[in-house]
Design a protein around this motif. Structure first.
Motif, PDB file in Angstrom:
ATOM      1  N   HIS A  94      37.397   1.560  20.956  1.00 51.00           N
ATOM      2  CA  HIS A  94      36.666   0.311  20.570  1.00 51.00           C
ATOM      3  C   HIS A  94      37.559  -0.693  20.108  1.00 51.00           C
ATOM      4  O   HIS A  94      37.382  -1.940  20.445  1.00 51.00           O
ATOM      5  N   GLN A 134      39.427  -2.205  22.784  1.00 52.64           N
ATOM      6  CA  GLN A 134      38.544  -3.031  23.522  1.00 52.64           C
ATOM      7  C   GLN A 134      38.503  -4.465  22.754  1.00 52.64           C
ATOM      8  O   GLN A 134      38.523  -5.558  23.331  1.00 52.64           O
ATOM      9  N   PRO A 140      29.261   2.323  15.757  1.00 53.64           N
ATOM     10  CA  PRO A 140      30.147   1.568  16.544  1.00 53.64           C
ATOM     11  C   PRO A 140      30.536   0.189  16.114  1.00 53.64           C
ATOM     12  O   PRO A 140      29.376  -0.332  15.424  1.00 53.64           O
ATOM     13  N   ARG A 177      29.645  -8.115  20.223  1.00 56.99           N
ATOM     14  CA  ARG A 177      28.748  -7.533  21.178  1.00 56.99           C
ATOM     15  C   ARG A 177      27.338  -7.048  20.805  1.00 56.99           C
ATOM     16  O   ARG A 177      27.228  -6.887  19.528  1.00 56.99           O
ATOM     17  N   ASP A 228      25.105  -4.891  21.536  1.00 56.75           N
ATOM     18  CA  ASP A 228      24.916  -3.445  21.789  1.00 56.75           C
ATOM     19  C   ASP A 228      26.100  -2.671  22.207  1.00 56.75           C
ATOM     20  O   ASP A 228      27.099  -3.014  22.658  1.00 56.75           O
ATOM     21  N   PRO A 229      26.173  -1.228  21.284  1.00 53.65           N
ATOM     22  CA  PRO A 229      27.341  -0.604  21.446  1.00 53.65           C
ATOM     23  C   PRO A 229      27.751  -0.199  22.891  1.00 53.65           C
ATOM     24  O   PRO A 229      28.726   0.086  23.180  1.00 53.65           O
ATOM     25  N   ALA A 230      26.670  -0.391  23.674  1.00 53.61           N
ATOM     26  CA  ALA A 230      26.802   0.313  25.244  1.00 53.61           C
ATOM     27  C   ALA A 230      27.618  -1.167  25.935  1.00 53.61           C
ATOM     28  O   ALA A 230      27.887  -1.215  27.068  1.00 53.61           O
ATOM     29  N   GLU A 231      27.605  -2.269  25.305  1.00 57.28           N
ATOM     30  CA  GLU A 231      28.116  -3.510  26.306  1.00 57.28           C
ATOM     31  C   GLU A 231      29.800  -3.772  25.691  1.00 57.28           C
ATOM     32  O   GLU A 231      30.255  -3.210  24.819  1.00 57.28           O
ATOM     33  N   ASP A 232      30.175  -4.477  26.706  1.00 56.87           N
ATOM     34  CA  ASP A 232      31.777  -4.913  26.318  1.00 56.87           C
ATOM     35  C   ASP A 232      31.783  -6.011  25.414  1.00 56.87           C
ATOM     36  O   ASP A 232      30.802  -6.851  25.119  1.00 56.87           O
TER      37      ASP A 232
END
Length: 521
Positions: A152, A155, A194, A212, A214-218
């Protein structure tokens, strides 16, 4: 066909006439359907009176209860008269047929709203932390040390690069982090989920945000420019020891002082011509943020110096071709082909002529002027030209020589290091940094040795006659005169103690402080 079937078919036909947003807005009451709508939600309503059509049928200040039509209870309203009561069979306890898209749409809308409400109530607020950059730190290292997963962290740093390079972070920079809260009741570290966001303010004019939802997004990064306002400031003072000291006593910003010194350096010897009791005036731009903190300085608009009773005034003026310079009231540029003192705030430590050499111990011709200054002080090109030599030169140490046309050359010695891109054959502009003060070669301390070479012979830089700069064309003088009159007016207002403020809007006129009624353009 039974009455119940006829009622259901009537209901389906009504649903087909209502637009999609209106269907979603219809609530369910006690297992039956209670319909409400406005004229804007009905297709084929051309036959209705104009008053009942469109958003204008409801005034902006009206607030209606949920599920109540704007025309409910108004028997005189044609729209209310078109509302047909449902047959008694439709109010039975039996479920409606699956063919009723109206019921399905209403149910889905209610379920979606309920799920969103439960989700928003269940999600705890993010956990925030602040970290401070120390010497030698990298953003990647700081994020990992703060509990961010390495993937993370990578990223987030990668997403930031297009708007801000992590290499530009400086020690002392504060960085805010936001983590998802796992809801763990143990230690705070156990609750860290996250990474959700990274934000910091590299300058007073700019915010950097990497986030971001949501943790699932970039991660997505953006640079947010903070609004600034232009102000016009005036300072005046009397010189007791030096211009630099006197200017700092009245809080003149360093960039403004440096610009003033450069403007006057073509004509003024700041070491020999300034006397106790001489005075100065500076009128210049500053830019402040929403909290009134100074963000940066702008142009020096007007400068005046009175030396031994003789007053010199300079106006900053931009010509129609986009070039700008300082001009005398008669429209003559102060810029000459060469600067007499290509350094800011330095002290003349040794003049041109015979002297006893401080290292060799015998009298020797000193073919230049020495300016004592702290190591690392910028040295400027005295004029436009081409670098003839850039390298070590015996007792001169690190040395640069520049050719200016066919007659003049200038030389700079004892440098600590060279300016960016300064090498033999490079073209330089007047005022460009070509090196930094040092003490290389035969030198007893950090200083600049400066020479002016005329037709192959060193001459005294402080006495050589240098040609004047350009003069404004006759076609430009009318515009310059109007510009000068406006600056004089603003200076007169500022001398009265009134700060001129201009909002951060294009083409905004300066206002006296306190005269603006709001913060809008």
């Amino acid at each position: 066909m039974t009455n119940r079937q006829a009622g259901l078919e009537s209901l389906v036909r009504f649903a087909k006439k209502v637009s999609f947003p209106a269907i979603l807005a219809i609530p369910l009451v006690g297992g039956a359907v209670a319909a409400s709508w406005s004229s804007a939600d009905i297709t084929g309503s051309d036959s209705l009176p104009a008053k009942a059509q469109g958003p204008a049928a409801i005034t902006p200040n009206e607030v209606l209860p949920a599920g109540v039509s704007p025309a409910a209870g108004d028997k005189s309203d044609p729209l209310a008269q078109q509302q047909t009561a449902l047959p008694p069979e439709a109010l039975s306890s039996e479920p409606l047929p699956r063919a009723s898209s109206l019921t399905v749409a209403g149910t889905l809308a209610q379920q979606g709203e309920a799920e969103a409400l439960e989700e928003s109530e269940a999600a705890p607020p993010p956990i925030t932390r602040q970290i401070v950059v120390a010497p030698g730190d990298t953003l990647m290292k700081l994020l990992v040390q703060s509990g961010v997963e390495r993937q993370h962290a990578y990223q987030a740093v990668t997403a930031m690069e297009p708007v801000f390079s992590a290499r530009r972070l400086r020690p002392g920079q504060e960085i805010d982090l936001a983590f998802a809260d796992t809801g763990d009741t143990g230690t705070e570290s156990d609750s860290l989920g996250p990474l959700l966001a990274v934000s910091f303010r590299p300058t007073l004019e700019r915010d950097i945000q990497i986030s971001r939802a949501d943790p699932a997004e970039d991660f997505a990064a953006e640079a947010i420019e903070r609004p600034v306002a232009r102000q016009l400031a005036y300072a005046q003072g009397s010189i007791q020891s030096s211009l630099s000291v006197a200017a700092r006593e009245v809080n003149v910003p360093n960039p403004v002082l440096a610009e003033a010194i450069r403007a006057f350096s073509y004509d003024v010897d700041f070491q020999r011509e300034i006397q106790k009791g001489d005075d100065f005036e500076f009128f210049y731009e500053i830019f402040v943020d929403e909290d009134g903190r100074q963000v940066r300085t702008g142009e020096l608009l007007f400068a005046a110096m009175t030396l031994s009773g003789s007053r010199t005034e300079l106006y900053h003026y931009e010509r129609s071709d986009g070039s700008a310079d300082f001009y005398t009231p008669k429209g003559t540029s102060v810029r000459r082909s060469l600067m007499r003192t290509p350094i800011d705030g330095a002290r003349l430590s040794s003049g041109f002529g015979m002297r006893k050499h401080p290292i060799l111990g015998y009298s020797k011709m000193h073919k230049g002027t020495d300016f004592a200054a702290p190591r690392g002080t910028p040295i400027y090109a005295a004029g436009n030209g081409v670098v003839e030599r850039a390298g070590r030169n015996g007792g001169y140490g690190k040395y640069v020589r520049i050719r200016h046309g066919s007659n003049y050359k200038t030389a700079y010695a004892h440098m600590h290091r060279y300016g960016k891109g300064v090498k033999a054959g490079a073209r330089v502009k007047q005022g460009q940094i070509i090196g930094y003060v040092g003490s290389t070669g035969r030198s007893t301390g950090p200083h600049l040795h400066y020479e002016v070479i005329l037709n192959g012979k060193q001459v005294n830089p402080l006495k050589v006659t240098l040609p004047r700069g350009d003069k404004l064309k006759k076609s430009e003088m009318a515009d310059f005169a109007a510009h000068r009159a406006e600056v004089d007016r603003q200076v007169a207002i500022a001398m009265g103690g009134i700060l001129m403020v201009q909002k951060a809007c294009e083409d905004a006129e300066p206002l006296e402080q306190g005269s603006a009624t709001d913060r809008e353009c």
